[in-house]
Design a protein around this motif. Structure first.
Motif, PDB file in Angstrom:
ATOM      1  N   PHE A  34       0.839  -1.186   0.000  1.00  6.63           N
ATOM      2  CA  PHE A  34       0.000   0.000   0.000  1.00  6.63           C
ATOM      3  C   PHE A  34       0.884   1.250   0.000  1.00  6.63           C
ATOM      4  O   PHE A  34       2.036   1.213   0.449  1.00  6.63           O
ATOM      5  CB  PHE A  34      -0.867   0.061   1.283  1.00  6.63           C
ATOM      6  N   TYR A  36       0.263   5.137   1.544  1.00  2.00           N
ATOM      7  CA  TYR A  36      -0.601   6.057   2.277  1.00  2.00           C
ATOM      8  C   TYR A  36       0.029   7.453   2.249  1.00  2.00           C
ATOM      9  O   TYR A  36       1.255   7.592   2.214  1.00  2.00           O
ATOM     10  CB  TYR A  36      -0.747   5.625   3.734  1.00  2.00           C
ATOM     11  N   LEU A  44      -4.224   9.446   8.091  1.00  2.00           N
ATOM     12  CA  LEU A  44      -3.644   8.702   6.979  1.00  2.00           C
ATOM     13  C   LEU A  44      -4.713   8.388   5.939  1.00  2.00           C
ATOM     14  O   LEU A  44      -5.794   7.912   6.267  1.00  2.00           O
ATOM     15  CB  LEU A  44      -3.038   7.394   7.488  1.00  2.00           C
ATOM     16  N   LYS A  49      -3.385   0.443  -3.549  1.00  2.00           N
ATOM     17  CA  LYS A  49      -2.964  -0.827  -2.968  1.00  2.00           C
ATOM     18  C   LYS A  49      -2.737  -1.855  -4.057  1.00  2.00           C
ATOM     19  O   LYS A  49      -3.393  -1.833  -5.097  1.00  2.00           O
ATOM     20  CB  LYS A  49      -4.006  -1.333  -1.966  1.00  2.00           C
ATOM     21  N   THR A  51      -2.639  -6.001  -4.579  1.00  2.00           N
ATOM     22  CA  THR A  51      -2.990  -7.263  -3.921  1.00  2.00           C
ATOM     23  C   THR A  51      -2.925  -8.410  -4.928  1.00  2.00           C
ATOM     24  O   THR A  51      -3.850  -9.203  -5.023  1.00  2.00           O
ATOM     25  CB  THR A  51      -4.391  -7.186  -3.296  1.00  2.00           C
ATOM     26  N   ARG A  94       1.426  -5.511   4.190  1.00  2.00           N
ATOM     27  CA  ARG A  94       0.582  -6.245   5.134  1.00  2.00           C
ATOM     28  C   ARG A  94       1.337  -7.482   5.583  1.00  2.00           C
ATOM     29  O   ARG A  94       1.852  -8.238   4.760  1.00  2.00           O
ATOM     30  CB  ARG A  94      -0.754  -6.642   4.522  1.00  2.00           C
ATOM     31  N   PHE A  97      -1.447 -11.469  10.472  1.00  2.00           N
ATOM     32  CA  PHE A  97      -2.900 -11.480  10.399  1.00  2.00           C
ATOM     33  C   PHE A  97      -3.404 -10.055  10.231  1.00  2.00           C
ATOM     34  O   PHE A  97      -3.765  -9.372  11.184  1.00  2.00           O
ATOM     35  CB  PHE A  97      -3.484 -12.115  11.659  1.00  2.00           C
ATOM     36  N   GLN A  98      -3.387  -9.561   9.003  1.00  2.00           N
ATOM     37  CA  GLN A  98      -3.965  -8.258   8.667  1.00  2.00           C
ATOM     38  C   GLN A  98      -3.191  -7.075   9.250  1.00  2.00           C
ATOM     39  O   GLN A  98      -3.655  -5.953   9.184  1.00  2.00           O
ATOM     40  CB  GLN A  98      -5.427  -8.164   9.127  1.00  2.00           C
ATOM     41  N   LYS A  99      -2.016  -7.318   9.796  1.00  2.00           N
ATOM     42  CA  LYS A  99      -1.247  -6.229  10.396  1.00  2.00           C
ATOM     43  C   LYS A  99      -0.530  -5.435   9.316  1.00  2.00           C
ATOM     44  O   LYS A  99       0.024  -6.009   8.379  1.00  2.00           O
ATOM     45  CB  LYS A  99      -0.220  -6.806  11.375  1.00  2.00           C
ATOM     46  N   LEU A 100      -0.545  -4.107   9.411  1.00  2.00           N
ATOM     47  CA  LEU A 100       0.178  -3.246   8.480  1.00  2.00           C
ATOM     48  C   LEU A 100       1.515  -2.831   9.091  1.00  2.00           C
ATOM     49  O   LEU A 100       1.567  -2.395  10.241  1.00  2.00           O
ATOM     50  CB  LEU A 100      -0.644  -1.995   8.159  1.00  2.00           C
ATOM     51  N   PHE A 102       4.619  -0.249   8.468  1.00  2.00           N
ATOM     52  CA  PHE A 102       4.898   0.998   7.759  1.00  2.00           C
ATOM     53  C   PHE A 102       6.390   1.194   7.548  1.00  2.00           C
ATOM     54  O   PHE A 102       7.214   0.798   8.378  1.00  2.00           O
ATOM     55  CB  PHE A 102       4.371   2.184   8.567  1.00  2.00           C
ATOM     56  N   GLY A 103       6.731   1.844   6.433  1.00  2.00           N
ATOM     57  CA  GLY A 103       8.073   2.347   6.248  1.00  2.00           C
ATOM     58  C   GLY A 103       8.275   3.608   7.062  1.00  2.00           C
ATOM     59  O   GLY A 103       7.367   4.073   7.767  1.00  2.00           O
TER      60      GLY A 103
ATOM     61  N   TYR B  33      -7.037  -1.577  15.596  1.00  2.00           N
ATOM     62  CA  TYR B  33      -5.588  -1.442  15.797  1.00  2.00           C
ATOM     63  C   TYR B  33      -5.289  -0.140  16.522  1.00  2.00           C
ATOM     64  O   TYR B  33      -5.924   0.874  16.276  1.00  2.00           O
ATOM     65  CB  TYR B  33      -4.846  -1.374  14.453  1.00  2.00           C
ATOM     66  N   TYR B  35      -1.900   2.265  16.849  1.00  2.00           N
ATOM     67  CA  TYR B  35      -0.549   2.534  16.364  1.00  2.00           C
ATOM     68  C   TYR B  35       0.038   3.724  17.126  1.00  2.00           C
ATOM     69  O   TYR B  35      -0.678   4.654  17.483  1.00  2.00           O
ATOM     70  CB  TYR B  35      -0.545   2.861  14.874  1.00  2.00           C
ATOM     71  N   PRO B  43       4.164   4.942  11.571  1.00  2.00           N
ATOM     72  CA  PRO B  43       3.376   4.341  12.655  1.00  2.00           C
ATOM     73  C   PRO B  43       3.859   2.926  12.989  1.00  2.00           C
ATOM     74  O   PRO B  43       4.226   2.164  12.094  1.00  2.00           O
ATOM     75  CB  PRO B  43       1.958   4.323  12.082  1.00  2.00           C
ATOM     76  N   LEU B  45       2.718  -0.582  15.125  1.00  2.00           N
ATOM     77  CA  LEU B  45       1.578  -1.249  15.747  1.00  2.00           C
ATOM     78  C   LEU B  45       1.855  -1.525  17.219  1.00  2.00           C
ATOM     79  O   LEU B  45       2.878  -2.108  17.573  1.00  2.00           O
ATOM     80  CB  LEU B  45       1.281  -2.567  15.035  1.00  2.00           C
ATOM     81  N   GLN B  48      -3.433  -5.152  18.379  1.00  2.00           N
ATOM     82  CA  GLN B  48      -4.461  -5.460  17.386  1.00  2.00           C
ATOM     83  C   GLN B  48      -5.507  -6.360  18.039  1.00  2.00           C
ATOM     84  O   GLN B  48      -5.163  -7.368  18.675  1.00  2.00           O
ATOM     85  CB  GLN B  48      -3.837  -6.180  16.190  1.00  2.00           C
ATOM     86  N   TYR B 101      -8.672  -0.715   5.349  1.00  2.00           N
ATOM     87  CA  TYR B 101      -8.265  -0.112   6.617  1.00  2.00           C
ATOM     88  C   TYR B 101      -8.663   1.359   6.624  1.00  2.00           C
ATOM     89  O   TYR B 101      -8.452   2.072   5.656  1.00  2.00           O
ATOM     90  CB  TYR B 101      -6.741  -0.205   6.780  1.00  2.00           C
ATOM     91  N   PHE B 103      -8.200   4.861   9.089  1.00  2.00           N
ATOM     92  CA  PHE B 103      -7.504   5.433  10.240  1.00  2.00           C
ATOM     93  C   PHE B 103      -8.276   6.621  10.791  1.00  2.00           C
ATOM     94  O   PHE B 103      -8.873   7.400  10.032  1.00  2.00           O
ATOM     95  CB  PHE B 103      -6.102   5.891   9.837  1.00  2.00           C
TER      96      PHE B 103
END
Lengths: 112, 112
Positions: A34, A36, A44, A49, A51, A94, A97-100, A102-103, B33, B35, B43, B45, B48, B101, B103
């Motif tokens: 993704f 953002y 955000l 995205k 997939t 991602r 379990f669905q956790k994002l 981030f850079g 979530y 963050y 961000p 995590l 969750q 998602y 935010f």
């Protein structure tokens, strides 16, 4: 573990010139990726995205990104920058379990 | 569709005090979530939830941070006692399945 690396902490462009924000990913399987955007004091917002469908993904506000498996890259581009594009941009993968994940972000500066 | 609601927007406390943040996700979103976004970073995590159960809290500093999601709807995140390094924006997000998602605008915490 899944992770992303944003190669530039700051990118400066002039209004009307192309934008390139670079992102490399690390993933043991086909990732969901993704981009953002975060404007100052704003939440955000999802730009686009990937997939595992088309490798060239089109997003909002004229942005697009290309998934290149051979280069493990997912760079964000826009043909012509606008002043309103100035913001912080995050490449995200991602994981689990669905956790994002981030850079560290790239701050885009647009000058007139 | 209403977005993810967070309150308060801003909070200033002294170190060693306690603070709580509230989040109301999008109706029907099972996953919630929290963050932490430290200035200049992406961000990270903290925790969750899937409905009212914890899926991942591996990066939550459990000696001072706690979170709950009673009844699987809204959630609170608490810090007690706060440290200077807890100064950050605390973002709440929710999702339905593996996409979509959303935010919230975040709570900006300053610990002095």
């Amino acid at each position: 573990a899944q992770s992303v690396t944003q190669l530039d902490s700051h990118v400066s462009v002039s209004e009307g010139t192309p934008v390139l924000l670079r992102c490399n990913y690390s993933s043991s399987y086909s990732p969901s990726l993704f981009w953002y955007v975060q404007h100052p004091n704003k939440g955000l917002q999802l730009l686009l995205k990937y997939t595992s469908a088309a490798t060239l993904v089109k997003g909002i506000n004229g942005f697009e990104a290309e998934f290149k498996k051979s280069e493990t890259s997912f760079h964000l581009t826009k043909p012509s920058a606008h002043m309103s594009d100035a913001a912080e941009y995050f490449c995200v993968v991602r994981a689990g379990f669905q956790k994002l994940v981030f850079g560290t972000g790239t701050r885009l500066l647009v000058s007139p | 569709e209403a977005g993810v609601a967070q309150s308060p927007r801003y909070k200033i406390i002294e170190k060693r005090q306690s603070v709580a943040f509230w989040c109301n996700p999008i109706s029907g979103h099972a996953t919630l979530y929290w963050y932490q976004q430290i200035l200049g970073q992406g961000p990270k995590l903290l925790i969750q939830f899937q409905n009212n159960g914890v899926v991942d809290d591996s990066q939550l500093p459990k000696d001072r941070f706690s979170a709950e999601r009673l009844k699987g709807v809204d959630s609170t995140l608490k810090i007690q006692p706060a440290k200077l390094e807890d100064s950050a924006v605390y973002l709440c997000a929710s999702s339905l399945g593996s996409d979509g998602y959303t935010f919230g605008s975040g709570t900006r915490l300053t610990v002095v």
